[in-house]
Design an enzyme around this catalytic site. Structure first.
Site, PDB file in Angstrom:
ATOM      1  N   ALA A  65       0.824  -1.211   0.000  1.00 42.51           N
ATOM      2  CA  ALA A  65       0.000   0.000   0.000  1.00 42.51           C
ATOM      3  C   ALA A  65       0.859   1.262   0.000  1.00 42.51           C
ATOM      4  CB  ALA A  65      -0.917  -0.002   1.224  1.00 42.51           C
ATOM      5  N   PHE A  66       0.514   2.197  -0.890  1.00 42.35           N
ATOM      6  CA  PHE A  66       1.044   3.566  -0.867  1.00 42.35           C
ATOM      7  C   PHE A  66      -0.049   4.427  -0.236  1.00 42.35           C
ATOM      8  CE2 PHE A  66       3.765   1.487  -3.722  1.00 42.35           C
ATOM      9  CZ  PHE A  66       4.850   2.276  -4.068  1.00 42.35           C
ATOM     10  N   ASP A  67      -0.030   4.542   1.085  1.00 42.30           N
ATOM     11  CA  ASP A  67      -1.196   5.088   1.776  1.00 42.30           C
ATOM     12  C   ASP A  67      -1.418   6.566   1.508  1.00 42.30           C
ATOM     13  OD1 ASP A  67      -2.007   2.688   2.846  1.00 42.30           O
ATOM     14  OD2 ASP A  67      -0.772   2.889   4.631  1.00 42.30           O
ATOM     15  N   GLY A 100      -4.556   8.849   0.479  1.00 44.67           N
ATOM     16  CA  GLY A 100      -4.557  10.194   1.061  1.00 44.67           C
ATOM     17  C   GLY A 100      -4.594  10.133   2.565  1.00 44.67           C
ATOM     18  N   LEU A 101      -3.509  10.567   3.209  1.00 46.76           N
ATOM     19  CA  LEU A 101      -3.464  10.559   4.665  1.00 46.76           C
ATOM     20  C   LEU A 101      -4.426  11.579   5.247  1.00 46.76           C
ATOM     21  CD1 LEU A 101       0.418  10.308   5.154  1.00 46.76           C
ATOM     22  CD2 LEU A 101      -1.262   8.452   5.099  1.00 46.76           C
ATOM     23  N   HIS A 103       8.115  -5.123  10.942  1.00 49.02           N
ATOM     24  CA  HIS A 103       7.137  -5.625  11.915  1.00 49.02           C
ATOM     25  C   HIS A 103       7.033  -7.141  11.811  1.00 49.02           C
ATOM     26  CE1 HIS A 103       2.882  -5.105  13.843  1.00 49.02           C
ATOM     27  NE2 HIS A 103       3.712  -5.785  14.587  1.00 49.02           N
ATOM     28  N   ASN A 162      -7.109  -1.235   8.070  1.00 45.25           N
ATOM     29  CA  ASN A 162      -6.982  -1.845   9.398  1.00 45.25           C
ATOM     30  C   ASN A 162      -6.014  -1.109  10.311  1.00 45.25           C
ATOM     31  OD1 ASN A 162      -5.291  -3.117   7.212  1.00 45.25           O
ATOM     32  ND2 ASN A 162      -4.156  -3.828   8.998  1.00 45.25           N
ATOM     33  N   TYR A 163      -5.130  -0.280   9.746  1.00 45.74           N
ATOM     34  CA  TYR A 163      -4.094   0.365  10.562  1.00 45.74           C
ATOM     35  C   TYR A 163      -4.444   1.816  10.874  1.00 45.74           C
ATOM     36  CZ  TYR A 163      -0.142  -2.866  11.091  1.00 45.74           C
ATOM     37  OH  TYR A 163       0.689  -3.882  11.489  1.00 45.74           O
ATOM     38  N   GLY A 192      -0.230   8.233  -1.528  1.00 45.89           N
ATOM     39  CA  GLY A 192      -0.454   8.411  -2.952  1.00 45.89           C
ATOM     40  C   GLY A 192      -1.638   7.661  -3.510  1.00 45.89           C
ATOM     41  N   GLU A 193      -2.039   6.544  -2.874  1.00 46.29           N
ATOM     42  CA  GLU A 193      -3.170   5.769  -3.360  1.00 46.29           C
ATOM     43  C   GLU A 193      -4.464   6.086  -2.627  1.00 46.29           C
ATOM     44  OE1 GLU A 193      -0.919   1.680  -4.872  1.00 46.29           O
ATOM     45  OE2 GLU A 193      -1.879   1.725  -2.909  1.00 46.29           O
TER      46      GLU A 193
END
Length: 785
Positions: free
Chosen positions: A423-425, A430-431, A725, A508-509, A427-428
């Site tokens: 996952a590109f959180d 949006g934070l 992790h 989930n994160y 760019g894919e």
């Protein structure tokens, strides 16, 4: 982003039964007007009694209102040179995030520019964000129109400065997806002051430019995710496959759409694709049933997100659903044993005179620090114009812009479907668009200043996340201490830090992003990771070496989390100046010989990073490697160049092989540090559109091939930091926070410790007034002397 309305809220204080029945909010304490727009979150721990609540409310009345930063007078003033200084006409600083009204106007302007009704109806709005102005415009605003009102930011010219009566109009940048043609376009819209003054008025912006970006897919949107889940759950073959696994109630099924990434030509951006992961809740009375505890494996689904149809489906392998884990839930009363702790006493955070910071719009002053708060849909929190007020040397810039620009989460299991989980959180997804409203929980304690954030949704409507950014002070233990062993007298100071943060959920994160400002001149960037593990199902008796067995039939794959901080530095540089360079420092052991006869010698060796290709660097804890951004023109009292150093925390590099497919899009992960000269267009380390990106090495890896000079430049640091992790049983059912980050520390920036002037705490002063504190301690050593 906007400041919250006037309110004083008590975090984690339950409503009364009557209020819950009537759906009413308890009335605010009598100090609401005194508190203005400060929110009060005092208590962490067990539920307080009504008596405690009343005490807390009465305590709030002791708080003095926070002194606002006064605006310049409304009338014209004249300088000594006879130049008229105009009253500021703008209400929004050039760096303020777009208001809800500005977003509405920008969307309406672009929609009206559509050539046909079909084009207008098929427009989907991925992102509407501020076009950040050139640095000289920011300098002009900070010099004459907005705090800190510092005319020295403008270079001196013969005959005195020419001061314009107003600033250039603000502009919005829109990323628009055409659902009918599958095209992505970028629009620039000019806004004027009247647009921000009213919402839904007849005024419109002006389209400055528009262009179609070929061969890309923009980030996914929450509306698309919801629609995708509904489509999959209504697909008859999917319902039949779930029936084989004993599930007929589709309300229990969770469909998490994931971007497909890019693994082959089948993933090319000519189609907008998603490959969902499937989970299934267990029937229970738990208010938040943990559906991630039952992953559904063996089902392959591919969804065309443009037309919202299932285009591929295959029930490849019947993997039984894991049995319901009795330890799967995490809500109160649902934890292991079903009984929560009963010995947690309330912890009160009290500031009887109010907070030490002051806020004017998005401008923050705290002790000697000042900066501006921004927010974007992609990055989330942005810190602008960071400076430190250093006595007679005045306001000294440190950084123009600080933010987290990308994050990547690659998984280490080669099996379906986990090898595709990269996952590109930012760019894919949006934070910022996935940020939380912090008003409902105790995410922050103490006296809190909240900021709201405004976004466009997929169809162009404006949505507001209230209390999206939290600003508050924290006690941070001991700042410094020394005791004179001869006299027994000691001096000690408590450390306090100012924290700016936001928290987002991506599937989930959860990720909390924090910037901490310290009294000794340090800036800390910190990410807090929590949430729920992304799990896989196992066949009875099966084990898998690529993860940790969490419960019967349930395992968590190994994975890594990488974050990229982009830091547009300006150490002792005014806007427009490019007087910074980067030096790498490594500790070296002196070779045995006449200079090291005792074999104990080591020293710090510096190397100037002269070009971009030379500045692709990795962390090395064995040599205590760090990097210093120095000003090439300013020196401290010893004649050394002033600087700030980047001190790495724990870190890692990708463990995947060099030919891993996700590294095509994430070449920037191959080094911990990249350095580039500032370029307004270079914002995203993997390119602006990493979703289904077929191009190799787009972004940083391509930019640095220019090998531009860094010997004296407007420096931008790109620091890549990560954590590997290996899941533990203790990470289940919800992971305790894991912290990772780095530090920016003054290195020769000050002439001595900037924290030496921090006063003793009130309790320390009270002790010094007593006889006990002033008498020397007669310990054994002193008695002998």
């Amino acid at each position: 982003m906007a400041s919250t309305q006037e309110k004083a809220t008590h975090c984690c204080i339950p409503k009364t039964n009557d209020d819950i029945k009537n759906n009413k909010t308890p009335p605010p304490p009598s100090s609401t007007k005194v508190l203005q727009n400060w929110s009060v979150a005092l208590v962490s721990g067990s539920n307080p009694s009504e008596d405690t609540i009343s005490k807390r409310a009465s305590m709030a009345t002791l708080i003095r209102p926070v002194e606002p930063i006064s605006d310049p007078p409304a009338t014209n003033t004249t300088t000594s040179k006879g130049i008229s200084i105009m009253p500021r006409a703008q209400t929004s600083h050039p760096l303020d995030p777009l208001s809800a009204a500005e977003i509405s106007v920008a969307v309406a302007t672009v929609r009206a520019a559509g050539k046909t009704p079909e084009v207008r109806d098929s427009m989907r709005f991925i992102e509407v964000a501020l076009v950040e102005p050139e640095k000289h415009v920011v300098a002009l605003a900070d010099a004459y129109f907005f705090p800190p009102f510092q005319p020295s930011l403008i270079p001196r010219t013969k005959g005195g400065p020419v001061i314009p009566s107003k600033l250039p109009p603000r502009q919005a940048r829109l990323v628009v997806y055409n659902k009918r043609s599958n095209e992505t376009s970028i629009w620039i819209v000019e806004l004027s002051e009247v647009h921000a003054a009213t919402r839904g008025g007849h005024h419109r912006g002006k389209v400055i430019s528009s262009k179609v970006v070929p061969d890309v897919q923009p980030p996914m949107d929450a509306m698309e995710y919801a629609e995708c889940e509904a489509v999959v759950k209504d697909f008859p073959p999917f319902r039949e496959a779930m029936k084989k696994r004993g599930i007929e109630d589709m309300d229990l099924v969770m469909v998490d759409p994931w971007c497909v990434g890019y693994h082959s030509d089948a993933d090319a951006p000519t189609r907008r694709l998603a490959k969902p992961l499937i989970f299934c809740r267990t029937e229970s009375d738990c208010p938040i049933e943990n559906g991630y505890a039952r992953p559904v494996e063996g089902i392959h689904v591919l969804v065309d997100m443009q037309n919202m149809v299932v285009i591929e489906f295959e029930d490849r392998k019947l993997v039984p659903l894991p049995p319901a884990d009795p330890l799967r839930n995490y809500t109160a009363g649902e934890t292991r044993g079903g009984v929560d702790r009963s010995d947690v006493k309330p912890l009160q955070i009290i500031q009887p005179e109010g907070p030490s910071f002051r806020v004017s719009g998005n401008f923050v002053e705290w002790q000697k620090w000042n900066f501006r708060i921004g927010f974007t849909p992609r990055e989330g929190l942005v810190i602008f114009s960071v400076a430190y007020v250093d006595g007679s040397r005045g306001r000294r810039p440190i950084a123009h812009r600080l933010s987290f620009v990308e994050m990547v989460v690659p998984y280490g299991d080669p099996n379906e479907p986990h090898y595709r989980k990269n996952a590109f959180d930012a760019g894919e997804d949006g934070l910022g668009k996935n940020a939380h409203s912090l008003k409902k929980g105790c995410d922050c304690l103490g006296y809190i200043k909240y900021f709201d954030a405004h976004f466009t949704n997929f169809t162009g409507g404006v949505e507001t996340i209230e209390n999206c950014v939290c600003l508050h002070e924290e006690d941070h233990g001991i700042l410094w201490k020394h005791q004179d062993w001869r006299t027994g007298l000691a001096e000690v100071r408590r450390s306090r830090r100012l924290t700016v943060s936001f928290i987002c959920t991506v599937a989930n994160y959860e990720y909390g992003f924090f910037w901490h400002f310290y009294q000794d001149g340090k800036i800390e960037a910190e990410v807090k990771l929590t949430g729920i593990l992304s799990l896989g199902a196992l066949q009875p008796g099966e084990t898998r070496k690529y993860g940790t067995t969490i419960a019967p039939g349930l395992y968590a794959p190994v994975h890594q989390h990488f974050f990229v901080a982009r830091m547009d530095m300006a150490v002792d540089c005014k806007p427009g100046e490019a007087f910074n360079q980067v030096v790498e420092v490594n500790l070296k052991v002196e070779e045995p010989g006449k200079n090291n006869v005792h074999n104990n010698a080591f020293y710090a060796e510096e190397e100037l990073l002269k070009s971009e290709l030379q500045a692709m660097r990795d962390c090395d804890p064995l040599s205590a490697r760090h990097w210093i951004v120095r000003n090439t023109r300013n020196v401290n009292r010893t004649g050394q160049l002033t600087g700030f150093k980047l001190v790495p925390g724990s870190n890692c590099l990708p463990l995947a092989g060099s030919e891993a497919k996700f590294l095509r899009r994430a070449t920037f992960l191959k080094h911990n540090l990249w350095v580039t000269p500032y370029s307004r267009e270079e914002m995203h380390p993997g390119g602006e559109f990493p979703n289904q990106n077929p191009r190799v090495g787009e972004g940083l890896a391509t930019w640095v091939k220019q090998n531009r000079s860094l010997e004296e430049a407007d420096i931008v640091l790109w620091y890549v930091f990560g954590v590997t992790h290996v899941p533990r049983l203790e990470d289940w059912p919800v992971m305790p926070v894991e912290r990772i980050g780095f530090m920016l520390m003054p290195h020769g920036f000050f002439n001595s410790s900037p924290a030496v002037d921090v006063p003793p705490s009130a309790t320390d002063l009270e002790l010094k007034d007593t006889d006990i504190a002033t008498k020397p301690i007669q310990n054994g050593i002193i008695a002998k002397l």
